[in-house]
Design a protein around this motif. Sequence first.
Motif, PDB file in Angstrom:
ATOM      1  N   UNK A 159       2.750  26.099  30.028  1.00  0.00           N
ATOM      2  CA  UNK A 159       2.643  27.502  29.623  1.00  0.00           C
ATOM      3  C   UNK A 159       3.717  28.336  30.318  1.00  0.00           C
ATOM      4  N   UNK A 160       4.439  29.152  29.556  1.00  0.00           N
ATOM      5  CA  UNK A 160       5.546  29.912  30.134  1.00  0.00           C
ATOM      6  C   UNK A 160       5.693  31.265  29.452  1.00  0.00           C
ATOM      7  N   UNK A 161       4.584  31.842  29.011  1.00  0.00           N
ATOM      8  CA  UNK A 161       4.653  33.123  28.319  1.00  0.00           C
ATOM      9  C   UNK A 161       4.652  34.278  29.312  1.00  0.00           C
ATOM     10  N   UNK A 162       5.269  35.377  28.919  1.00  0.00           N
ATOM     11  CA  UNK A 162       5.252  36.573  29.752  1.00  0.00           C
ATOM     12  C   UNK A 162       4.083  37.479  29.457  1.00  0.00           C
ATOM     13  N   UNK A 163       3.242  37.097  28.487  1.00  0.00           N
ATOM     14  CA  UNK A 163       2.104  37.920  28.115  1.00  0.00           C
ATOM     15  C   UNK A 163       0.806  37.151  28.283  1.00  0.00           C
ATOM     16  N   UNK A 202      -3.576  38.082  27.816  1.00  0.00           N
ATOM     17  CA  UNK A 202      -4.382  38.707  26.773  1.00  0.00           C
ATOM     18  C   UNK A 202      -4.376  40.229  26.946  1.00  0.00           C
ATOM     19  N   UNK A 203      -4.558  40.951  25.850  1.00  0.00           N
ATOM     20  CA  UNK A 203      -4.664  42.398  25.932  1.00  0.00           C
ATOM     21  C   UNK A 203      -3.434  43.044  26.537  1.00  0.00           C
ATOM     22  N   UNK A 204      -3.636  43.813  27.600  1.00  0.00           N
ATOM     23  CA  UNK A 204      -2.540  44.524  28.262  1.00  0.00           C
ATOM     24  C   UNK A 204      -2.019  43.771  29.478  1.00  0.00           C
ATOM     25  N   UNK A 205      -2.373  42.516  29.626  1.00  0.00           N
ATOM     26  CA  UNK A 205      -1.982  41.746  30.809  1.00  0.00           C
ATOM     27  C   UNK A 205      -0.522  41.318  30.683  1.00  0.00           C
ATOM     28  N   UNK A 206       0.324  41.876  31.547  1.00  0.00           N
ATOM     29  CA  UNK A 206       1.760  41.583  31.560  1.00  0.00           C
ATOM     30  C   UNK A 206       2.035  40.580  32.667  1.00  0.00           C
ATOM     31  N   UNK A 207       2.239  39.330  32.309  1.00  0.00           N
ATOM     32  CA  UNK A 207       2.468  38.283  33.302  1.00  0.00           C
ATOM     33  C   UNK A 207       3.871  38.340  33.885  1.00  0.00           C
ATOM     34  N   UNK A 208       4.737  39.137  33.281  1.00  0.00           N
ATOM     35  CA  UNK A 208       6.095  39.269  33.794  1.00  0.00           C
ATOM     36  C   UNK A 208       6.262  40.393  34.780  1.00  0.00           C
ATOM     37  N   UNK A 209       5.174  41.077  35.108  1.00  0.00           N
ATOM     38  CA  UNK A 209       5.246  42.230  36.016  1.00  0.00           C
ATOM     39  C   UNK A 209       5.272  41.764  37.463  1.00  0.00           C
ATOM     40  N   UNK A 210       6.418  41.280  37.897  1.00  0.00           N
ATOM     41  CA  UNK A 210       6.563  40.792  39.273  1.00  0.00           C
ATOM     42  C   UNK A 210       7.251  41.803  40.168  1.00  0.00           C
ATOM     43  N   UNK A 211       7.921  42.782  39.583  1.00  0.00           N
ATOM     44  CA  UNK A 211       8.556  43.834  40.373  1.00  0.00           C
ATOM     45  C   UNK A 211       9.517  43.323  41.421  1.00  0.00           C
ATOM     46  N   UNK A 212      10.156  42.177  41.171  1.00  0.00           N
ATOM     47  CA  UNK A 212      11.079  41.628  42.149  1.00  0.00           C
ATOM     48  C   UNK A 212      10.408  40.862  43.262  1.00  0.00           C
ATOM     49  N   UNK A 213       9.086  40.733  43.239  1.00  0.00           N
ATOM     50  CA  UNK A 213       8.354  39.994  44.266  1.00  0.00           C
ATOM     51  C   UNK A 213       8.554  38.501  44.026  1.00  0.00           C
ATOM     52  N   UNK A 214       9.143  37.823  44.997  1.00  0.00           N
ATOM     53  CA  UNK A 214       9.435  36.391  44.851  1.00  0.00           C
ATOM     54  C   UNK A 214       8.287  35.501  45.320  1.00  0.00           C
TER      55      UNK A 214
END
Length: 228
Positions: free
Chosen positions: A146-150, A152-164
């Motif tokens: 699994x490698x999606x950035x989304x 379910x709903x409003x869940x943004x899996x790409x929201x890392x804000x530069x946090x490594x």
Amino acid sequence: VEHSAEWFGPPGTPAGALGWDAAFPRTMESALFQLRDGSRAGRALYLRAVSTHFDHVGVEARARSAEQLLAACKRWAAALPSAALVVCGDFNSTKVESPAYARLVAAPAAERSSARHWLKDVARAVDKRIGPRLRSTIHKFQGTAFDSGRGDGTVDLGAHGGDASEDAGHIDWLFWRNGHGLRLRPCAYEVVTETLPGGRYPSDHFPIHASFEVELPEEATPLPHSRL
């Protein structure tokens, strides 16, 4: 010893009703346990375990649910200060740029004097991590591919804000808080990627697993490791 369930929503919200902008009714469930071998410490030892599921759509609902959860933590601590607390669940947001996560782990300046009510993130406190490093704990039955950035709903899996941090994109979290009588030290943490014997996944999320050591006074007989 004790069990309770609480619905998320503004005061007066009927059980089973929607809270704030949530798409579904949501709850937190709590159980208080007395450790069977607590007599070795010379006193009763208590652990409260809490499981919850924040909404996948309501952004306000997730932030407000975190506030309601913390208010419950304060009530429980006031009622039984000796008990340690473990909180786990699907929080439906990443740890970065999440008002819910920030509220759970970072006490406002005006409340830092009561910091024992605030939760510590097991994944970020433990020294030993087991298993593969995964972008997210949700996988939608695709497993490690699994490698999606989304989500379910409003869940943004790409929201890392530069946090490594390797767990920055995880939406399933595990926290703990020590009590006056029972203190826990996380000693191992794992995102479990195993399948059922037939090759299917039991959930569209990977389970998370942690081991804790129970810290007792030096004169007490050590207790065995606890696996949660």
